[in-house]
Design a protein around this motif. Structure first.
Motif, PDB file in Angstrom:
ATOM      1  N   CYS A 195     -20.212  66.328 -52.480  1.00 35.70           N
ATOM      2  CA  CYS A 195     -18.987  66.633 -52.031  1.00 35.70           C
ATOM      3  C   CYS A 195     -18.260  66.232 -53.002  1.00 35.70           C
ATOM      4  O   CYS A 195     -18.225  65.394 -53.800  1.00 35.70           O
ATOM      5  CB  CYS A 195     -18.908  65.703 -50.821  1.00 35.70           C
ATOM      6  SG  CYS A 195     -20.081  66.104 -49.401  1.00 35.70           S
ATOM      7  N   CYS A 212     -17.822  58.845 -48.785  1.00 32.11           N
ATOM      8  CA  CYS A 212     -18.937  59.645 -48.500  1.00 32.11           C
ATOM      9  C   CYS A 212     -20.030  59.506 -49.270  1.00 32.11           C
ATOM     10  O   CYS A 212     -20.068  59.376 -50.545  1.00 32.11           O
ATOM     11  CB  CYS A 212     -18.677  61.223 -48.343  1.00 32.11           C
ATOM     12  SG  CYS A 212     -20.102  62.191 -47.819  1.00 32.11           S
ATOM     13  N   CYS A 266     -16.688  68.339 -42.837  1.00 35.67           N
ATOM     14  CA  CYS A 266     -17.347  67.227 -42.161  1.00 35.67           C
ATOM     15  C   CYS A 266     -16.163  66.088 -41.599  1.00 35.67           C
ATOM     16  O   CYS A 266     -15.127  65.933 -42.666  1.00 35.67           O
ATOM     17  CB  CYS A 266     -18.334  66.529 -42.867  1.00 35.67           C
ATOM     18  SG  CYS A 266     -19.818  67.504 -43.055  1.00 35.67           S
ATOM     19  N   CYS A 323     -23.344  71.302 -42.417  1.00 33.15           N
ATOM     20  CA  CYS A 323     -22.523  70.603 -43.477  1.00 33.15           C
ATOM     21  C   CYS A 323     -22.710  71.676 -44.698  1.00 33.15           C
ATOM     22  O   CYS A 323     -23.954  71.479 -45.008  1.00 33.15           O
ATOM     23  CB  CYS A 323     -22.875  69.362 -43.843  1.00 33.15           C
ATOM     24  SG  CYS A 323     -22.235  68.530 -45.362  1.00 33.15           S
ATOM     25  N   CYS A 330     -14.544  65.186 -46.095  1.00 32.75           N
ATOM     26  CA  CYS A 330     -15.159  64.007 -45.613  1.00 32.75           C
ATOM     27  C   CYS A 330     -14.329  63.014 -46.657  1.00 32.75           C
ATOM     28  O   CYS A 330     -13.780  63.405 -47.323  1.00 32.75           O
ATOM     29  CB  CYS A 330     -16.567  64.103 -45.942  1.00 32.75           C
ATOM     30  SG  CYS A 330     -16.955  64.609 -47.764  1.00 32.75           S
ATOM     31  N   THR A 390     -17.538  61.256 -42.754  1.00 32.46           N
ATOM     32  CA  THR A 390     -18.552  61.355 -43.876  1.00 32.46           C
ATOM     33  C   THR A 390     -19.793  62.177 -43.595  1.00 32.46           C
ATOM     34  O   THR A 390     -19.950  62.510 -42.248  1.00 32.46           O
ATOM     35  CB  THR A 390     -19.170  59.662 -44.030  1.00 32.46           C
ATOM     36  OG1 THR A 390     -20.096  59.917 -45.049  1.00 32.46           O
ATOM     37  CG2 THR A 390     -19.812  59.596 -42.799  1.00 32.46           C
ATOM     38  N   CYS A 391     -20.362  62.546 -44.579  1.00 35.62           N
ATOM     39  CA  CYS A 391     -21.157  63.649 -44.220  1.00 35.62           C
ATOM     40  C   CYS A 391     -22.716  62.887 -43.864  1.00 35.62           C
ATOM     41  O   CYS A 391     -22.879  61.921 -44.126  1.00 35.62           O
ATOM     42  CB  CYS A 391     -22.046  64.255 -45.554  1.00 35.62           C
ATOM     43  SG  CYS A 391     -20.277  65.463 -46.300  1.00 35.62           S
TER      44      CYS A 391
END
Length: 668
Positions: free
Chosen positions: A474, A484, A435, A446, A480, A438-439
């Protein structure tokens, strides 16, 4: 003379002769009223199986028994029309969060869990959910319980509401809700569902204490107070009812919400100077007006003569979010005096002096003391160390003993992580997501969201939506950014913790800050050890966390039937752990080592997995089971090494001193 105050009745002293005020007689029409245009179309706007939003439309006199529970609301498949926005007490289509003393309050609070039962079953997949979280209670609160609740029912209502709110927030974040809907706020939608199913308690209005609600209880939303009968007004700061005696019928105040906006800060924490409701400046005609002695103001005036008890809820700003208010129930007060003084705009404002009844547990006073300790304006009694973590944590962890002369717990090395963790082998196509920045909730491309069965596990402020077999976060292997929102448990403590000496259970842990249900508290840190060393007695069982123990089952997630979701698509609350994880915090650990056992805990653990250095590692994260007031001890279920009803279970169980009404006498 116009009803209320004459402008020239305000003397230079700021006081007014109240005998010159024309009293407004109690009106039958003080019950919620709708504009004529809405009255004529009421039946048209609400389908026969969907009752109007009547959460706050309660008559002053006794209420009839609730109607039979309607069919489930199709809150997703058949969105509410624009006209079906919940209305306030007088049909005002403004936000139900408006109206603390006539002013709006915070409306960005978008985002409460079951006690556990004893260890009874070794079959985790078929174990029986305790009565407290049983689906037989969903929408099945009895008529008697709707009128008069108890602690069990109040907690059930609050926790069910919050579980629905969290799920609705999750769906909204992932854009799974109908985006054309007028009502976007999850708290309003959750309360609509609860009200439509008569999932409420303490609906019968009463003077004095409310069954099942304790002094010091906290609420993050006005809706929560309404659903459990503490304060029946979603907008107004004054709740009241009409009482008839042999001479007349008149309104009396039942409860007030002190917003802190208009109310003066009295030097004594047990005294509140409360301002009446109503604007004292006419914006349309641009001239000063006086508050009128009607509705809530009239009820307060009558209560000052009757000297009846009034429930007081204090609204306080959240230290972590200045735009959010937290409400604390401060107990019963009586009105000792009332007067009128000039407001800032020049109009007359009613003032009422509330004095707290003696002999009640401290609530608001505790909040005030904590604020002084945190700002350094007052010394902390019994403070031993300012930071037990010696700088390891970004937020200091104080060490306090105001019980005896012990100077502190046994020595250990403070660490935020597991020493020499064991990696877990999982069949994964990759060790992280790709990603950008950020997700994003709802982004099924994702890989981390895919591992969470397509759901983003957290909502705003890092609140966990549901217990899951395994939460995939994550990690450092993901592309990311480190900030995140799917890295909640990796950012350390969120609240200022305090290790303190208990009266009878050694050292314990509590927070100086209020904690919202679903909020991450801390990891369980320590040394990874194998089972052989535990069985050989090489480690003190008091400091061992073992995922293979038998933990009391409980239900925390939302009930899908309330939202007409297919239950087979809902994640199980039974944990799925690749292999048993045993952690000892005797020599290395963090604040989690000080959390004591309770048969009715306010904290639960959740397994969390994320990748580091091309390997997956399991972590044990603790989350708030329900809303936790400041200075409340944090506890969780230690689990059982054998069955509580099994004669072959190993000996050496410890005597439980949790003090819960559901205490089972022993644990371990």
């Amino acid at each position: 003379m116009e009803e209320g105050l004459c402008q020239d009745s305000v003397h230079g002293s700021g006081l007014v002769d109240k005998t010159r005020i024309v009293e407004v007689k109690p009106l039958r029409s003080l019950a919620p009223m709708l504009p004529k245009s809405l009255q004529s179309s009421l039946s048209r706007r609400y389908p026969s199986r969907f009752s109007p939003f009547v959460l706050f439309e309660e008559p002053e006199e006794s209420q009839p028994s609730p109607a039979p529970i309607p069919a489930p609301i199709r809150s997703f498949r058949k969105p509410l029309d624009e006209e079906e926005i919940p209305h306030g007490v007088n049909g005002d289509p403004s936000s139900p969060m408006d109206g603390l003393n006539g002013k709006s309050v915070d409306d960005n609070q978008r985002r409460i869990v079951q006690p556990m039962n004893s260890c009874k079953s070794s079959q985790k997949k078929s174990r029986k959910i305790p009565e407290f979280g049983s689906s037989s209670l969903i929408g099945g609160i009895s008529v008697a319980q709707r009128d008069d609740g108890d602690r069990k029912v109040v907690t059930l209502v609050l926790m069910t509401f919050d579980s629905l709110r969290r799920r609705l927030c999750q769906l909204e974040d992932s854009k799974e809700l109908n985006t054309t809907m007028v009502i976007k706020r999850a708290d309003l939608r959750a309360s609509t569902v609860m009200t439509g199913k008569a999932f409420r308690t303490n609906m019968k209005k009463r003077v004095g204490a409310v069954p099942g609600i304790e002094i010091g209880d906290i609420f993050f939303l006005r809706m929560e107070m309404c659903l459990v009968g503490l304060h029946g007004q979603s907008m107004s700061g004054i709740d009241y009812m009409n009482i008839k005696d042999e001479f007349q019928e008149e309104p009396v105040a039942l409860s007030i919400v002190s917003s802190g906006v208009y109310d003066n800060d009295a030097e004594d924490d047990d005294v509140l100077i409360y301002s009446g409701q109503g604007e004292n400046f006419n914006k349309k005609d641009k001239h000063v007006i006086d508050q009128k002695l009607q509705r809530g103001n009239l009820a307060l005036d009558r209560s000052s003569h009757r000297h009846n008890e009034v429930r007081v809820i204090r609204g306080l700003k959240d230290a972590g979010n200045k735009n959010v208010k937290i409400y604390v129930y401060d107990g019963l007060y009586k009105i000792e005096d009332s007067w009128i003084e000039k407001g800032k705009s020049g109009g007359g404002v009613f003032k009422y002096k509330f004095v707290r009844l003696p002999g009640q547990p401290s609530a608001f006073a505790v909040w005030k003391s904590v604020q002084k300790w945190k700002t350094g304006s007052s010394s902390r009694p019994g403070l031993i160390l300012g930071d037990l973590s010696t700088g390891v944590e970004s937020i200091p962890v104080s060490l306090v003993n105001d019980v005896d002369s012990e100077k502190g717990p046994c020595f250990f090395t403070y660490t935020k992580s597991i020493i020499d963790p064991k990696p877990f082998s999982l069949v994964q196509s990759s060790y992280g997501c790709n990603c950008n920045k950020t997700c994003v909730p709802g982004d099924l491309s994702c890989s981390c969201i895919q591992r969470n069965e397509g759901d983003f596990p957290y909502i705003a402020n890092g609140v966990l939506v549901s217990r899951r077999p395994l939460v995939h976060e994550c990690g450092p292997m993901c592309k990311c950014f480190p900030n995140c929102k799917n890295r909640v448990t990796q950012t350390g403590l969120k609240h200022q913790m305090e290790v303190f000496k208990t009266k009878d259970r050694g050292w314990g842990l509590r927070s100086l800050d209020p904690i919202r249900a679903g909020t991450f508290i801390c990891d369980y840190a320590g040394e990874f050890i194998d089972r052989a060393k535990v069985n050989n007695g090489g480690y003190d069982d008091e400091y061992v966390f073992d995922t293979s123990r038998i933990y009391n089952p409980f239900k925390w997630n939302y009930d899908p039937s309330l939202l007409e979701e297919i239950s087979s698509n809902v994640s199980s609350e039974d944990y799925t752990i690749p292999s048993p994880l045993i952690i000892s915090s005797k020599n290395y650990g963090n604040v989690a080592r000080y959390m004591n056992h309770s048969c009715s805990p306010n904290v639960f653990w959740q397994p969390v997995l994320y990748a580091e250095n091309n390997q997956y590692f399991l972590h044990i994260a603790f989350f708030a089971l329900r809303h936790i007031p400041p200075m409340t001890e944090l506890t969780y279920d230690y689990g059982c090494s054998g069955h509580a009803d099994d004669s072959s279970a190993p000996q050496g169980r410890k005597k439980c001193l949790c003090g819960s009404t559901k205490c089972y006498g022993s644990f371990g």
